[in-house]
Enzyme design. Structure first.
Site, PDB file in Angstrom:
ATOM      1  N   PHE A   1      35.704  74.905  12.157  1.00  0.00           N
ATOM      2  CA  PHE A   1      36.986  74.268  12.477  1.00  0.00           C
ATOM      3  C   PHE A   1      36.704  73.033  13.339  1.00  0.00           C
ATOM      4  CE2 PHE A   1      37.619  78.858  12.114  1.00  0.00           C
ATOM      5  CZ  PHE A   1      38.623  78.967  11.164  1.00  0.00           C
TER       6      PHE A   1
ATOM      7  N   CYS B   1      61.006  68.455  37.766  1.00  0.00           N
ATOM      8  CA  CYS B   1      61.585  67.730  36.637  1.00  0.00           C
ATOM      9  C   CYS B   1      63.096  67.940  36.570  1.00  0.00           C
ATOM     10  CB  CYS B   1      60.948  68.190  35.331  1.00  0.00           C
ATOM     11  SG  CYS B   1      61.602  67.360  33.863  1.00  0.00           S
TER      12      CYS B   1
ATOM     13  N   CYS C   1      60.218  63.324  32.582  1.00  0.00           N
ATOM     14  CA  CYS C   1      59.191  64.337  32.311  1.00  0.00           C
ATOM     15  C   CYS C   1      57.951  64.102  33.172  1.00  0.00           C
ATOM     16  CB  CYS C   1      58.814  64.293  30.826  1.00  0.00           C
ATOM     17  SG  CYS C   1      57.536  65.472  30.354  1.00  0.00           S
TER      18      CYS C   1
ATOM     19  N   GLN D   1      42.648  67.620  21.535  1.00  0.00           N
ATOM     20  CA  GLN D   1      43.092  68.369  22.707  1.00  0.00           C
ATOM     21  C   GLN D   1      44.204  67.605  23.419  1.00  0.00           C
ATOM     22  OE1 GLN D   1      42.302  71.410  23.346  1.00  0.00           O
ATOM     23  NE2 GLN D   1      40.704  71.561  21.782  1.00  0.00           N
TER      24      GLN D   1
ATOM     25  N   CYS E   1      43.361  78.838  21.531  1.00  0.00           N
ATOM     26  CA  CYS E   1      44.625  78.541  22.202  1.00  0.00           C
ATOM     27  C   CYS E   1      45.547  79.758  22.173  1.00  0.00           C
ATOM     28  CB  CYS E   1      45.312  77.340  21.554  1.00  0.00           C
ATOM     29  SG  CYS E   1      45.665  77.550  19.797  1.00  0.00           S
TER      30      CYS E   1
END
Length: 393
Positions: A251, A41, A124, A224, A345
């Site tokens: 959750f 990148c 990107c 996600q 996460c």
């Protein structure tokens, strides 16, 4: 003293100098790691989105696994690991960008590390091309939404019917601004555009799909980051809970796990966001092939589902935010639920919550590391826990 030299790799020998702030500045390599690669990148090092493009995929994959291993070992947990899943390039289907007016026009992108400087996302390699193609549209929105000193956030998500955009901290809407923003939405075939909580454009429902089931999410929602990683997570959860009949989804969001599980199981879904649960409930009511999904609005941090409420449950999936779910896991640890799947996460809070379950007489059957934030330090973890037979009812 221990010094942090940005973008150094293990076993490299580097010449450096300290700047006026005491930070190390690179001068030259004396020994280069065999894992060092050329970043792809053009924005690498300037942009805060990626921090590991200078390292080989093998190194990054092993390093991310080692982060989880160390976190678990600190809790004296040594589970079996399934193969790490690495999401492909240009697969990010959602992202939040910052936008600001400049003397030369506008800039839209991610912020630099430890800085408020915004770096353009041009070039990107992690963001899906459908989002990147909207960069001129985001620049136009930034020009319309920002004052000379303000910064906006542009939440972007890919839906089946086009991009779903939520603008945060924009200028107060008036008739002229509504017309201009609507023109941008029409030009770029957006599905929906919302402005600080107000929907101002809708051409088609911004559908998200879980299997064959359509979800109509609220204006600001979580899913996600990549579809590919979601598929792996759903597959692992469904496999782990294949023998359960009555499952609690803690959750739950809009049903990433509830919906695929409900094809063969009854679900009790808890979530703090009323809007997310309405989306889940609506999807269930539209679909005759799903079993019962009961939803309940609850702040599981302040009011976890109690062990008494879990008495008829024989399977659980827990997918908390980064802070983890210690209060809820303490209740789960007291239960007789045969199988629990923990999704996280944050390796540190995953290990903490895993320790709570293990102290409650569960064993860790397996753990999988999922890398859906390529070339960043972020790590996703999923693990299966089974209640020790001698402590089952």
């Amino acid at each position: 003293p221990l010094l942090e030299i940005p973008f150094a790799l293990p076993d490299e020998i580097i010449e450096y100098v300290n700047d006026d702030s005491g930070n190390a500045s690179f001068i030259n390599f004396n020994v280069i790691s065999p894992h060092r690669t050329e970043p792809v990148c053009p924005q690498f090092k300037k942009c805060g989105g990626c921090s590991l493009q200078h390292a080989s995929e093998t190194f990054v994959t092993e390093w991310k696994k080692s982060v989880v291993v160390r976190a678990l070992e600190q809790k004296k947990l040594y589970p079996k690991f399934r193969n790490t899943y690495v999401a492909p390039e240009r697969s990010r289907r959602r992202a939040v960008f910052s936008g600001r007016r400049t003397k030369k026009g506008t800039v839209v992108g991610f912020k630099s590390p430890r800085s408020d400087n915004i770096v353009s996302i041009f070039g990107c390699i992690i963001i899906d091309k459908k989002i990147l193609s909207f960069l001129p549209g985001m620049q136009k929105i930034t020009a319309l939404a920002c004052t000379r000193s303000s910064t906006i956030k542009i939440h972007t998500s890919i839906s089946e019917n086009g991009l779903d955009i939520f603008v945060e901290s924009g200028r107060k809407l008036d008739k002229a601004l509504r017309i201009d923003i609507t023109s941008v939405a029409i030009k770029y075939n957006l599905a929906r555009l919302s402005w600080d909580g107000e929907q101002i454009f809708l051409s088609k429902p911004p559908v998200q799909r879980i299997g064959k089931i359509q979800i109509f999410p609220p204006e600001k929602f979580f899913m996600q980051a990549t579809k590919e990683a979601e598929i792996i997570m759903v597959r692992d959860v469904c496999e782990a809970l294949s023998n359960a009949k009555n499952i609690v989804d803690l959750f739950s969001g809009f049903g990433t796990f509830s919906i695929p599980l409900s094809h063969t199981k009854k679900i009790l879904a808890f979530e703090q966001s009323a809007e997310m649960l309405r989306a889940l409930d609506s999807a269930w009511r539209r679909t005759s092939e799903l079993k019962v999904i009961k939803t309940s609005i609850r702040n599981l941090f302040k009011n976890p589902v109690s062990v008494e409420e879990l008495s008829d449950i024989d399977g659980a999936v827990v997918n908390p935010p980064r802070s983890g779910s210690s209060a809820q896991c303490k209740e789960l640890a007291k239960s007789s639920i045969p199988t629990i799947v923990l999704v996280s996460c944050n390796p540190t809070t995953f290990a903490r919550d895993a320790e709570i379950l293990v102290k409650g007489f569960y064993v860790v059957d397996w753990v999988r590391v999922i890398d859906q934030f390529r070339w960043s330090h972020h790590v996703e973890v999923i693990g299966k826990f089974s209640r020790r037979p001698e402590f089952s009812n």
